[in-house]
Design an enzyme around this catalytic site. Structure first.
Site, short mmCIF file in Angstrom:
data_model
loop_
_atom_site.label_atom_id
_atom_site.label_comp_id
_atom_site.label_asym_id
_atom_site.label_seq_id
_atom_site.Cartn_x
_atom_site.Cartn_y
_atom_site.Cartn_z
N GLY B 10 20.63 58.01 65.65
CA GLY B 10 21.01 57.68 64.37
C GLY B 10 21.00 56.13 64.62
O GLY B 10 22.03 55.86 65.24
N GLY B 12 22.01 54.46 61.47
CA GLY B 12 22.53 53.66 60.64
C GLY B 12 23.76 53.37 62.04
O GLY B 12 23.66 52.73 62.55
N GLY B 14 26.95 53.83 62.47
CA GLY B 14 28.02 54.35 63.70
C GLY B 14 27.30 54.16 65.11
O GLY B 14 27.42 54.01 66.24
N VAL B 79 15.21 64.43 65.42
CA VAL B 79 15.87 66.03 66.37
C VAL B 79 16.19 67.39 65.60
O VAL B 79 16.18 66.94 64.97
CB VAL B 79 17.02 64.90 66.26
N GLU B 170 28.56 52.31 40.61
CA GLU B 170 27.20 51.22 40.46
C GLU B 170 25.73 52.09 39.94
O GLU B 170 25.58 50.95 39.49
CB GLU B 170 27.36 50.77 42.13
N ASP B 297 29.75 60.06 59.79
CA ASP B 297 29.94 60.87 58.25
C ASP B 297 30.13 62.36 58.68
O ASP B 297 30.72 63.29 58.64
CB ASP B 297 28.63 60.83 57.41
#
Lengths: 433, 433
Positions: B10, B12, B14, B79, B170, B297
């Protein structure tokens, strides 16, 4: 005097030009119909295909353009057919009546009946096409990194552009720059010379509408940029695994882009034209249907014994002219014959290289390139898009970066069965790079 | 010392944060795996969904980020599963072995088992989602102009956002601005008050993680912008024709956006977590699988009795921390427990309006909005994207324009049969605007 309703089909260069002229006159109201909600600036499509520009930067919302014209309405939809007897068009199953019709639906990619082109080659006519090419090119390099089959890797890293007109030349040049400045830096797993860009043209020179010296300059420049230019080589078939040439050569490739020709889009209800183009009077209407005007790529008008080129300036001038003739008719004045005023031709090859011909004057290199940039920014619709495209160009000029390398839809390339493999001796030799 | 192979799943916040810290150490080489070839800046996704930004401007090519890290390789792929016994991951059917694994695959939209959400509501988690919302909203207004059925027109012009967290707030705010500044000017056929934006939240206030006074400010601001805010109203079903609330109200709408919750993405081979989040030790590895670290997350770590919020700052801090702990282990040092340092929370409501809470200090309005802008430009990846987003924002600030109104795929809305129609008394009253 009662207001007349003019329906304009297509919001390309021709249609928009007609709308702008019609909108000035209080005696008409106008309905503009397009299947997209944006006007596409096609001359820069190849930069979207090669990760230089974001797609919306060359697409301007039609409704934003029409805000200033209170008597013009927009209708988003697909035109099913024209019904000249009842003077109406059918759009998504609904009928819209007209007093005058301006047909400016443009052209689509033409495969000349060559097998496999429609299924396996990608044209470059729409925003979707450009994004598909970007997705396909980037997906191919990603997969080449992972595959363990050298033949497959070779085919994945070969990009073939068919057609040596301005679109093909610009696209091949941009791919060569993408390879040199971006892919070579992004993919440490791939040697730069493994990536091959092949430009195939059936006639004996590139940019055949320009003088031979500019064609030679174009070829030389592309070859210096690492493009393998093949002229006098016709394509006989495109398969999912590559391109067959008429001389028997097979070029293994998973990304084949077809820019070899266009044909006018046929609309049911209108006469079929020659080579997909409808013959009109010099006043731009269809001889037997004097309320229907045809402008742009679909119009097959001849001037000095030659049909006019299918380019934006012709469409813009014809759109304005058709609008003027409609208004003259409404006001009881005689219509005037159209004559195309050729302001010149420009094509870019790559960074700092372009060719141009204006009224017999030929120029090439840096000056031509700057002229090309200026002309394209000038004609691009929308202040905001000019700003964004210019920012992108300035950014790319200084960083050598083509930043829009986003794969929206990863492409799955087909697997090739053993028996489909082509004998090695038939394969194209690697061009020197 | 032999080099160790760290695989990061990933790209992202992290995963990238882990990669950047791992790349500094010569004793490891890293493989980063993501199904996309770009790092997505999720906090600005709602601006892509509302035509404010071009999609690629919040997506930065992963390979461009990795250019400076010679010991990091990228692998684009899905994955399939993790095999902790043999210490390898399966990606598109190929096995990749690891010494240490950092799992940072993030979260996906969560429907809480409510019928019809998956089929009929659009989440806002990916670039594809954002472009789908943009296509759907603009297609709905285009069709509303053409329909002759007043009930259908009403439903086409109603946009429902479910979830009063930062994304929902938002998005509702941006839709209200799109309506006021763009749609009202683009569509002379539609009266501004016909377009309705409804924000539905199950709890009794918006932005529940902030203090009640900021929630009240947020609600007041949204209502002034014309958003119908409904709190303490739970959704019981989403149909192709609208949203059913638990109190029996039906809101007819063809565009329902679901921001009500997320859940960690489950990977076969890893333990299932509580609420889709895997419990780790304070050192961020899985108790029985000490070579597998989980960040972002997907990590269900508690701090001071509460699980950490699923936001970018937690993921970034955990990614860096997991990298540090892996390096400490390799170098024979003891691992250290993670502790989240909350730098504060910000959410924008619309032009010149935002709310924030930093270390107990609350602020709202213009200053909060400027802070929000600065923080987002600062954290956005890539100089070029900062430049383009900033240009877009400056342009929008002065022109009140949201320019990216391009429909890539026109959405066909379903037809509603007579018998499916809902009795009028059950319909939502038009909120005052």
């Amino acid at each position: 005097m009662a207001t007349r309703h003019v329906v304009v089909l297509g919001a390309g260069f021709g249609g928009l030009s007609a709308v702008k002229h019609l909108a000035r006159d209080r005696s008409v109201h106008v309905t503009l119909i397009d299947r997209n909600n944006y006007h596409l600036f096609q001359p820069l499509l190849y930069q979207v295909a090669t990760a230089g520009l974001e797609a919306p930067q060359i697409a301007w919302p039609i409704r934003a353009i029409l805000r200033r014209y209170p008597r013009v309405r927009f209708w988003m939809g697909n035109v099913d057919s024209v019904d000249p007897l009842d003077k109406r068009v059918w759009v998504d199953g609904k009928a819209i009546s007209y007093d005058y019709l301006v047909v400016s639906v443009g052209s689509t990619s033409h495969d000349y009946g060559i097998p496999g082109v429609r299924e396996n080659a990608i044209p470059l006519k729409s925003l979707g096409d450009a994004m598909r090419i970007r997705d396909r090119v980037l997906s191919a390099v990603e997969e080449a990194v992972r595959t363990t089959d050298p033949a497959r890797r070779r085919a994945l890293l070969t990009f073939v552009v068919v057609g040596g007109g301005p679109t093909g030349v610009e696209l091949a040049g941009a791919l060569a720059e993408l390879k040199r400045h971006v892919l070579a830096r992004d993919y440490p797993e791939v040697a730069s010379e493994e990536i091959r860009i092949v430009l195939v043209e059936a006639t004996d020179r590139l940019l055949g509408y320009l003088s031979p010296s500019l064609s030679a300059y174009t070829r030389r420049t592309l070859e210096q940029m690492g493009v393998a230019v093949m002229t006098s080589r016709a394509v006989s078939e495109v398969t999912p695994f590559g391109v067959c040439l008429r001389d028997g050569t097979f070029i293994p490739s998973y990304v084949v882009i077809w820019t070899a020709g266009v044909t006018g889009i046929a609309l049911p209800g209108l006469p079929a034209g020659r080579n997909g183009r409808i013959a009109t009077t010099p006043e731009l209407y269809i001889p037997d249907l004097p309320d229907i005007y045809v402008v742009g790529d679909l119009n097959g008008l001849e001037q000095d014994g030659k049909t006019l080129p299918q380019v934006a300036p012709v469409a813009m001038q014809q759109g304005a002219w058709a609008a003027r003739n409609i208004l003259r008719r409404i006001h009881g004045k005689p219509q005037l014959p159209f004559r195309y005023r050729d302001k010149g031709n420009l094509a870019t090859i790559g960074r700092k290289h372009a060719v141009g011909e204006v009224k017999g004057l030929r120029f090439s290199g840096y000056l031509a390139w700057l002229t090309w940039l200026a002309v394209h920014i000038y004609y691009l619709t929308g202040f905001r898009n000019r700003l964004m495209v210019l920012s992108n160009w300035i950014y790319s000029y200084f960083t050598y970066d083509f930043a829009v390398r986003v794969i929206h839809h990863r492409h799955q390339f087909p697997c090739q069965a053993e028996e489909e493999a082509v004998p090695a001796q038939q394969m194209l030799e690697t061009p020197t790079d």
